[in-house]
Design an enzyme around this catalytic site. Sequence first.
Site, PDB file in Angstrom:
ATOM      1  N   ASP A 429      42.671 -22.339  -9.760  1.00 38.44           N
ATOM      2  CA  ASP A 429      43.175 -22.785  -8.466  1.00 38.44           C
ATOM      3  C   ASP A 429      43.961 -24.075  -8.703  1.00 38.44           C
ATOM      4  O   ASP A 429      43.857 -24.696  -9.764  1.00 38.44           O
ATOM      5  CB  ASP A 429      41.980 -23.036  -7.533  1.00 38.44           C
ATOM      6  CG  ASP A 429      42.393 -23.591  -6.185  1.00 38.44           C
ATOM      7  OD1 ASP A 429      43.408 -23.140  -5.641  1.00 38.44           O
ATOM      8  OD2 ASP A 429      41.698 -24.507  -5.700  1.00 38.44           O
ATOM      9  N   LYS A 430      44.770 -24.486  -7.734  1.00 40.73           N
ATOM     10  CA  LYS A 430      45.531 -25.724  -7.897  1.00 40.73           C
ATOM     11  C   LYS A 430      44.915 -26.870  -7.098  1.00 40.73           C
ATOM     12  O   LYS A 430      44.433 -27.854  -7.650  1.00 40.73           O
ATOM     13  CB  LYS A 430      46.996 -25.536  -7.481  1.00 40.73           C
ATOM     14  CG  LYS A 430      47.845 -26.793  -7.725  1.00 40.73           C
ATOM     15  CD  LYS A 430      49.221 -26.672  -7.133  1.00 40.73           C
ATOM     16  CE  LYS A 430      49.224 -26.899  -5.648  1.00 40.73           C
ATOM     17  NZ  LYS A 430      48.903 -28.295  -5.268  1.00 40.73           N
ATOM     18  N   PHE A 595      46.196 -26.228  15.006  1.00 40.60           N
ATOM     19  CA  PHE A 595      46.895 -25.672  13.850  1.00 40.60           C
ATOM     20  C   PHE A 595      46.145 -24.447  13.344  1.00 40.60           C
ATOM     21  O   PHE A 595      44.922 -24.418  13.323  1.00 40.60           O
ATOM     22  CB  PHE A 595      46.949 -26.727  12.739  1.00 40.60           C
ATOM     23  CG  PHE A 595      47.663 -26.265  11.498  1.00 40.60           C
ATOM     24  CD1 PHE A 595      48.998 -26.535  11.308  1.00 40.60           C
ATOM     25  CD2 PHE A 595      46.979 -25.556  10.513  1.00 40.60           C
ATOM     26  CE1 PHE A 595      49.653 -26.114  10.162  1.00 40.60           C
ATOM     27  CE2 PHE A 595      47.620 -25.126   9.373  1.00 40.60           C
ATOM     28  CZ  PHE A 595      48.968 -25.408   9.195  1.00 40.60           C
ATOM     29  N   LYS A 618      53.718 -31.436  15.126  1.00 48.38           N
ATOM     30  CA  LYS A 618      53.963 -31.529  13.686  1.00 48.38           C
ATOM     31  C   LYS A 618      53.701 -30.156  13.081  1.00 48.38           C
ATOM     32  O   LYS A 618      52.782 -29.431  13.506  1.00 48.38           O
ATOM     33  CB  LYS A 618      53.071 -32.585  13.050  1.00 48.38           C
ATOM     34  CG  LYS A 618      51.571 -32.309  13.139  1.00 48.38           C
ATOM     35  CD  LYS A 618      50.761 -33.460  12.563  1.00 48.38           C
ATOM     36  CE  LYS A 618      49.266 -33.143  12.633  1.00 48.38           C
ATOM     37  NZ  LYS A 618      48.416 -34.276  12.245  1.00 48.38           N
ATOM     38  N   THR A 733      47.563 -20.180  -6.515  1.00 47.12           N
ATOM     39  CA  THR A 733      47.510 -21.202  -5.478  1.00 47.12           C
ATOM     40  C   THR A 733      48.045 -20.663  -4.157  1.00 47.12           C
ATOM     41  O   THR A 733      48.832 -19.725  -4.132  1.00 47.12           O
ATOM     42  CB  THR A 733      48.332 -22.448  -5.898  1.00 47.12           C
ATOM     43  OG1 THR A 733      48.320 -23.396  -4.853  1.00 47.12           O
ATOM     44  CG2 THR A 733      49.766 -22.084  -6.224  1.00 47.12           C
ATOM     45  N   GLY A 734      47.590 -21.282  -3.087  1.00 39.64           N
ATOM     46  CA  GLY A 734      48.099 -20.933  -1.762  1.00 39.64           C
ATOM     47  C   GLY A 734      49.309 -21.754  -1.369  1.00 39.64           C
ATOM     48  O   GLY A 734      49.889 -21.548  -0.306  1.00 39.64           O
ATOM     49  N   ASP A 735      49.717 -22.695  -2.219  1.00 40.52           N
ATOM     50  CA  ASP A 735      50.861 -23.555  -1.909  1.00 40.52           C
ATOM     51  C   ASP A 735      52.173 -22.798  -2.042  1.00 40.52           C
ATOM     52  O   ASP A 735      52.258 -21.758  -2.684  1.00 40.52           O
ATOM     53  CB  ASP A 735      50.880 -24.770  -2.844  1.00 40.52           C
ATOM     54  CG  ASP A 735      49.931 -25.860  -2.372  1.00 40.52           C
ATOM     55  OD1 ASP A 735      49.552 -25.817  -1.191  1.00 40.52           O
ATOM     56  OD2 ASP A 735      49.584 -26.729  -3.171  1.00 40.52           O
ATOM     57  N   LYS A 848      43.644 -13.527  -5.212  1.00 37.47           N
ATOM     58  CA  LYS A 848      43.129 -14.237  -6.381  1.00 37.47           C
ATOM     59  C   LYS A 848      42.085 -13.392  -7.106  1.00 37.47           C
ATOM     60  O   LYS A 848      42.090 -13.295  -8.341  1.00 37.47           O
ATOM     61  CB  LYS A 848      42.499 -15.569  -5.958  1.00 37.47           C
ATOM     62  CG  LYS A 848      43.492 -16.628  -5.503  1.00 37.47           C
ATOM     63  CD  LYS A 848      42.765 -17.927  -5.154  1.00 37.47           C
ATOM     64  CE  LYS A 848      43.723 -19.024  -4.736  1.00 37.47           C
ATOM     65  NZ  LYS A 848      43.043 -20.305  -4.476  1.00 37.47           N
ATOM     66  N   ASP A 872      37.923 -19.615  -3.301  1.00 35.78           N
ATOM     67  CA  ASP A 872      37.925 -19.270  -4.729  1.00 35.78           C
ATOM     68  C   ASP A 872      36.702 -18.457  -5.131  1.00 35.78           C
ATOM     69  O   ASP A 872      36.596 -18.054  -6.292  1.00 35.78           O
ATOM     70  CB  ASP A 872      37.984 -20.543  -5.587  1.00 35.78           C
ATOM     71  CG  ASP A 872      39.219 -21.374  -5.312  1.00 35.78           C
ATOM     72  OD1 ASP A 872      40.308 -20.784  -5.200  1.00 35.78           O
ATOM     73  OD2 ASP A 872      39.099 -22.609  -5.192  1.00 35.78           O
TER      74      ASP A 872
END
Length: 1203
Positions: A429-430, A595, A618, A733-735, A848, A872
Amino acid sequence: MAGGGRHRKRKLHFSKIYSFRCGKASFKEDHSQIGGPGFSRVVYCNEPDCFEAGIRNYATNYVRSTKYTLATFLPKSLFEQFRRVANFYFLVTGILAFTPLSPYSAVSAILPLIIVIGATMVKEGIEDWRRKQQDIEVNNRKVQVHNGNGVFDCTEWRNLRVGDIVKVEKDEFFPADLVLLSSSYEDAVCYVETMNLDGETNLKLKQALEVTSHLHDDGNFRDFKAIVKCEDPNANLYTFVGSMDFEGQEQPLSPQQLLLRDSKLRNTDYVYGAVIFTGQDTKVRQNATDPPSKRSRVERKMDKIIYILFFILFLISFIGSIFFGVETKDDLQNGKMERWYLRPDDSTVYFDPDQAALAAICHFLTAVMLYSYFIPISLYVSIEIVKVLQSTFINHDIHMYYEEADKPAHARTSNLNEELGQVDTILSDKTGTLTCNSMEFIKCSIGGTAYGRGITEVERATGRIRGSPLPSHKLNEASLSEIVTGPKSSVKGFNFSDERIMYGNWVKEAHAEVIQRFFRVLALCHTAIPEVDEETGKVSYEAESPDEAAFVIAAREVGFEFYKRTQTNISIRELDPTMGKKVERVYQLLNVIEFNSTRKRMSVIVRDEEGKLLLLCKGADSVMSERLAKNGREFEEETMEHVNEYADAGLRTLILAYRELKEEEYKRFCEKFNQAKSSVSADRDALMDAVTETIENDLILLGATAVEDKLQNGVPDCIDKLAQAGIKIWVLTGDKMETAINIGFACSLLRQGMKQIVIGLETPEIQSLEKAGDKTSIRKASKESVIRQITEGMFLVSSSSGSSNVFALIIDGKSLSYALEDDVKNMFLQLAMGCASVICCRSSPKQKALVTRLVKAGTGKTTLAIGDGANDVGMLQEADIGIGISGVEGMQAVMSSDIAIAQFRYLERLLLVHGHWCYRRITSMICYFFYKNIVFGFSLFLYEIYASFSAQPAYNDWFLSLYNVFFTSLPAVALGVFDQDVSARFCLKFPILYQEGVQNVLFSWSRILSWMFNGFLSAVIVFFFCTKAVELQAFNSDGKVVGLEILGATLYTCIVWVVNLQMALSVSYFTVIQHIFIWGSIGIWYLFLVVYGVMSPAFSTTAYKVFVEALAPAPSYWLVTLFVMISALIPYFAYSAIQMRFFPMYHGMIQWIRHEGQSDDIAYCDMVRQRSLRPTTVGHSARLAAKRAARKKHSQERNDHYG
């Protein structure tokens, strides 16, 4: 305890914060099932002793996580032990030992089995007792329960019953699943931390029913009665269907009223709740499943060797029985007796020439028992003991102790120790694993102007790639000295430095009004909770995420301090530009639109002191840009340029915007939203989202934030060492892709010159199909696009084979979903295995786990997954080894892992040092066990040949029984615990050593068979040298010749010496314990021979005074022992010497370096490193090597050019 009245009732509410989540439940949908199958539970609140409650026989609140109980320990533990084929075999031979077929006494056969099984059961019992102690601690926790008359008394958790009313105070755990009745807040809300359940550290908001929200004091429950009807116990943490009959009215219950066991009450003084589910019925216990059973490759291979030995055992038994049958049949022919001493003319069935076939069958059964010593009875229990001790060393390694968080390494299972030395691929993972998951506000763009002087780790890495300490465009913003040596903020979450903004200087900027609105958005648009230190007056924040905490802290540090929140208001202190001093401003909080991963934005609606209605928003740039008004895009081009720069620097970005609302518009919005919220249709959430879409439009852009999730200390160096060890590293990663790529550069997974194969679906064709909305066409085109890109990538990689080109594969989540389909995944894996680095972006938790499964199954090599969050867990459980990072995202990953560490950098020592040691120790120990048992077993077989397969054992019964238990096992255990072929320093200096485990050279079939051959050779040398040395001459000065008792004792002595000295030759690192065990085992043999020999002849049989009267006085006994011992060890010694001198393995080369004192000889060390079978393609060492190669190539080309 009538203490409720003494509590300060909290008047401050947060009702508006959850206005979009706490819609009233309805009976029209799920609640119609109440009373039917699966929804039959009835709870009589405050009446746990009533007759109706008693007849339902609900579970108690006592929980048990132990494997055994006092009643089941013996039968269940025995069953577990005899599931192993070797133990079952010894049980069968032990039972047969009570029959006339047995070649030895029954007691001598059963006792070793009892010792081995007993030792394993004791270990199991100790481990289960520790679990029992944990259960006792949990079950004895205290909670306040209503005992009638409005009095609450403390009792243990285990005593709670369904229907009890309990009072839980701040920072206490909930003892059971409760229905929330009221809290210290007037509107009956409370904050709950569910970290123990789902790993999430953000607080969850719960609210009681309005009809019970007035129950604020202990005395209110004197006459409280209610009936709850709800679903039966189940494992779903996020659903709950029920109703409460209170004061003649039936009220619907939802997950909003459910407080789950093992979650914690936070930021709320107290709550009252009714117990609904207890003990094993609670949702957390319903989710308590056993982790997947994992066995190491070494252990699975060991089982195959055991089966081979069984095959050898049955084969030689079969061969021996055939020879015995033939010999028996020929014993009596025409009245002539061949083996007259057996009296075949007057024999039982065992030697009856007329029943030779039956005699052969009986002999086969006897031989199967006799040759049982081929199977190492103590191997399994010895390995378990060794692994537990190895795990203890891992747990107590000071070099893997994280002092800052007081967290040592923790091996949660000892089954996979040797697997740590064979890892081929790491899937990481990141966020929170490679990075800290501790966000720092470092840059921002406001009104088209970039602010923030900080330099990120990614920018430093980029500068190194370009050959400059910093990116060149950054040098224009400030002098190098300002950037590098400027003061770093000591405030956690804030690393922003810019004199144009700080210390109130923002009022001098051209866009001061925009800056003011920007930081107001940061101070107001959130769900954080302020906590004021009464002594210092400092404000700290409890936020749902590290990002949100960083924003509120940034606003505070710049001068917009959020310090108070009430039911309807948010208060901040800010600098008034006109007055030139700080003022307090109060904003009425009307709504919070939360969010989520679909909306990718958050908004609040507030009313300022002037009466203006403001929507502050935002969100991600991908969703915010399309919501900007035409007149709100003044700074869009500059802002988006800054956002791209921030993403390139590895920063997380959010766009900030606002709009002013009209009263009528807001009134219409409220009406529509309340209608949507009250809807009971299946698309209720979609209706609510549609309403929010109408108001989150026509926004005016203010700017963008950039926060850094910093790399953990030591990550680049750790990755470099792991890469040098030949381990491939994948990042899941989810980024988004840009952030993941830049983190890849920062930690040297990517480098300049590495060709990137990017697989994505952001093509014009796919985008046009998505606008058209034809899902079938989108899916077909997307899959074809992914297959085409994979094919092109495979061609690129294959066409570059043999060249110095190195590839990196980068794929996004959409493409990955198609790449993991059955007909594509093998192509994807083939491409990925041809690349040096693989980065999967925007990956879901399921993806993952699927990627991990694909790599594990597709490569057949050991995979290791490492992560820190609840997302994870699937990946950790799917991998051969799961490593949990005990970071800030809760303990869910740790609880699902095999080993827990506090920082990614500790993976270097865990694998390269402990992994290598454990792998070498376990494999050497197993090979030695098989060696010593083959020596012993074949000596029995050779004697059988010598004695015409009569099933007469060469050794005394107790010699046979104690060989594996006392005389040879302890040195093997010491080898498995203490041996070091190379010190920890050299393991880290020469990561190439780790490839011995990756390639499995120490437990290959050739090595295993060579050890078996060594055992066979030693048996032959010992047997024939002993027999030939003593058979044709007198044994002592009295002229006594050798009989069975002397020959057996001499053979046995030689074998004990040979196998123990073989151990001494195998050991690389002697400790005092190893000396004690090796020489002590030999000494114990002689001591046993003396003590056993003086016992009654009825018990000691052939060993009666054999040592004192026959062996010890005879010089030939000592000479034979010495000669045989040396002769048997010469083959192994010669082979080891030749291999070490001319064909050294990796560890042998490093041992030579240490021995010759060449550890500081750079040229020699580089020569050793070049022996690696897998070139290093990632890490900063690979980057430097690539630079050197490029310079060398350039120099060569220039020389060629100039001739």
